[in-house]
Design an enzyme around this catalytic site. Structure first.
Site, short mmCIF file in Angstrom:
data_model
loop_
_atom_site.label_atom_id
_atom_site.label_comp_id
_atom_site.label_asym_id
_atom_site.label_seq_id
_atom_site.Cartn_x
_atom_site.Cartn_y
_atom_site.Cartn_z
N TYR A 56 17.75 -33.40 7.57
CA TYR A 56 17.28 -32.69 8.81
C TYR A 56 18.57 -32.11 9.61
O TYR A 56 18.46 -31.19 10.10
CB TYR A 56 16.24 -32.94 9.68
CG TYR A 56 14.91 -32.90 9.29
CD1 TYR A 56 14.24 -33.30 7.77
CD2 TYR A 56 13.80 -32.19 10.21
CE1 TYR A 56 13.16 -32.93 7.64
CE2 TYR A 56 12.69 -32.10 9.72
CZ TYR A 56 12.17 -32.43 8.34
OH TYR A 56 11.04 -32.09 8.02
N ASP A 84 8.35 -40.34 -5.29
CA ASP A 84 7.20 -39.58 -6.14
C ASP A 84 5.95 -40.52 -6.47
O ASP A 84 4.93 -40.10 -6.45
CB ASP A 84 7.94 -39.19 -7.40
CG ASP A 84 8.92 -40.15 -8.32
OD1 ASP A 84 9.30 -41.16 -7.75
OD2 ASP A 84 9.33 -39.90 -9.27
N ASP A 86 2.07 -36.00 6.07
CA ASP A 86 1.02 -34.72 5.83
C ASP A 86 -0.05 -35.22 5.02
O ASP A 86 -1.31 -35.11 5.04
CB ASP A 86 1.75 -33.41 5.41
CG ASP A 86 1.78 -32.43 6.67
OD1 ASP A 86 2.04 -32.87 7.70
OD2 ASP A 86 1.54 -31.35 6.43
N LYS A 120 14.46 -42.69 -2.96
CA LYS A 120 14.79 -42.08 -4.51
C LYS A 120 15.93 -42.84 -4.60
O LYS A 120 17.04 -42.18 -5.19
CB LYS A 120 14.81 -40.66 -4.02
CG LYS A 120 14.80 -39.95 -5.60
CD LYS A 120 13.44 -39.89 -6.29
CE LYS A 120 13.63 -39.39 -7.66
NZ LYS A 120 12.30 -39.66 -8.45
N ASP A 144 8.03 -36.71 6.60
CA ASP A 144 7.52 -35.61 6.85
C ASP A 144 6.47 -35.14 5.96
O ASP A 144 5.24 -34.97 6.08
CB ASP A 144 8.71 -34.28 7.03
CG ASP A 144 7.97 -33.03 6.98
OD1 ASP A 144 7.10 -32.95 8.18
OD2 ASP A 144 8.10 -32.10 6.42
C1 IPM Z 1 6.63 -32.10 11.68
C2 IPM Z 1 6.70 -30.74 11.56
C3 IPM Z 1 8.21 -30.46 11.95
C4 IPM Z 1 9.34 -31.52 10.90
C5 IPM Z 1 8.61 -29.16 11.78
C6 IPM Z 1 7.73 -28.12 12.59
C7 IPM Z 1 10.13 -28.76 12.37
O1 IPM Z 1 6.57 -30.55 9.86
O2 IPM Z 1 6.72 -32.67 12.85
O3 IPM Z 1 6.09 -32.99 10.72
O4 IPM Z 1 9.26 -30.97 9.71
O5 IPM Z 1 9.38 -32.36 11.33
MG MG Z 2 5.57 -32.04 8.93
#
Ligand code: IPM
Ligand code: MG
Length: 360
Positions: free
Chosen positions: A140, A222, A250, A190, A246
């Site tokens: 990032y 993975d 999710d 990885k 990240d």
């Molecule tokens: C998160 C989001 C952010 C990230 C984006 C919106 C920059 O996806 O907080 O997980 O990638 O960190």
């Molecule tokens: Mg995210």
């Protein structure tokens, strides 16, 4: 306690409003007082100031005891220059405040078991994972990064880079967190391909020497993403770099069936931390009083726990959220056609949590 609110975009303002009501109700109950101020971030800041993270926002956050953020981004800003996209505001505030540790707990509320996306035989084994994601390094932020034309064609690149001190400090956070949970850390990398992951694994292994009471395992990313749906009960704490965390957070969130329920904490070396729901700005339902405020309310609970060491007050909020669900109240994201549920608006959900806190 002085709390800086960053409502941001989309449903951010409405969910933050409910979380503030809940904090105020909790303050009344537990004899502390809350003073809030607001600052601009993301698209809201672009509209008002021409940039997603004005310096005065950074100053306001740093002058506060804690920060509560709603969400940033939306289609309205899809075409602004990429150097001032709303997301740049979020990445910028994490970096400016030194928030290198992102804690994202994903667990299944018993009341929401039917919402879980996993098969009954899998979910019945349990789902209670904490993703500890490195938040201010890795691909990032790595340099060099950019875009140019080489031999007549467009080329773009980023750099995944970690220093051993960055790895060590996030590994410590994961081991400490595991000690307060079920004592297991799985480090995700990885290392079969990436040099940066080989160093990651090496330094995590070295850091583990001071945490012999914690069980450490490793998975390639993975495989980890597959194991998370195949049998999430095997995981306690998942330790990851910025990008892998990240993605996996999710995944961990959505398999619970309710990304609208999941809170997060972003922590640095001391106060203030920054607390925000894992979900985004949901522009399609913004401003309609339909959003689920529970992730932000649960983020406020994490704030009381981590920034103020108020375990009882934090638990009070978490209990009140559980009771609200047990009363059958659901925002639209959690309505799956089961009988006996009552569709609630964002503010009605807030009302119910506030009432449950008062009576606890
Ligand atoms: C998160 C989001 C952010 C990230 C984006 C919106 C920059 O996806 O907080 O997980 O990638 O960190
Ligand atoms: Mg995210």
């Amino acid at each position: 306690m002085k709390i800086c609110l960053l409502p941001g975009d989309g449903i951010g303002p409405e969910v933050v409003r409910q979380a503030v009501r809940v904090l105020e109700a909790t303050a009344a109950k537990h004899a502390f007082s809350v003073e809030t101020s607001e600052a601009l971030i993301g698209g809201a800041a672009i509209d008002a100031k021409g940039e997603p993270l004005p310096q005065e926002t950074i100053d306001a956050c740093q002058a506060s005891d804690s920060v509560l953020l709603g969400a940033v981004g939306g289609p309205k800003w899809d075409n602004v220059d990429r150097s001032i996209r709303p997301e740049v505001g979020l990445l910028g505030i994490r970096k400016a405040m030194g928030l290198f540790a992102n804690l994202r707990p994903a667990s299944l509320f018993p009341e929401l078991a039917a919402d879980c996306l996993l098969r009954e035989d899998i979910r019945s084994k349990g789902l209670d994972v904490l993703v500890v994601r490195e938040l201010t390094g890795g691909i990032y932020f790595g340099e060099p990064k950019g875009r140019e034309v080489r031999d007549g064609e467009r080329v773009a690149y980023n750099t995944m880079v970690y220093s051993e001190s960055e790895i060590r400090r996030i590994a410590k956070v994961a081991f400490e967190a595991a000690r307060k949970r079920r004592g297991r850390v799985c480090s995700v990398d990885k290392a079969n391909v990436l040099d940066v992951s080989m160093l990651w694994r090496e330094v995590v292994t070295e850091t583990h020497k001071d945490y012999a009471d914690v069980e450490l395992s490793y998975l390639y990313v993975d495989n980890a993403s597959m194991q998370l749906v195949r049998d999430p009960s095997q995981f306690d704490v998942l330790l990851t770099g910025n990008l892998f965390g990240d993605i996996l957070s999710d995944e961990a969130a959505v398999i619970t069936g309710s990304i609208g329920m999941l809170p997060s904490a972003s922590l640095g070396a001391g106060r203030p931390g920054l607390y925000e729901p894992v979900h985004g700005s949901a522009p399609d339902i913004a401003g309609q009083n339909k959003a689920n405020p529970l992730a932000t309310i649960l983020s406020a609970a994490m704030m009381l726990r981590h920034d103020f060491d108020m375990q009882d007050a934090a638990q009070n909020i978490e209990r009140a959220v559980g009771e609200t669900l047990a009363q059958g109240l659901r925002t639209g994201d959690l309505m799956r056609g089961q009988t006996g549920l009552k569709l609630a608006s964002c503010s009605e959900m807030g009302d119910a949590v506030v009432a449950n806190i008062a009576k606890n």
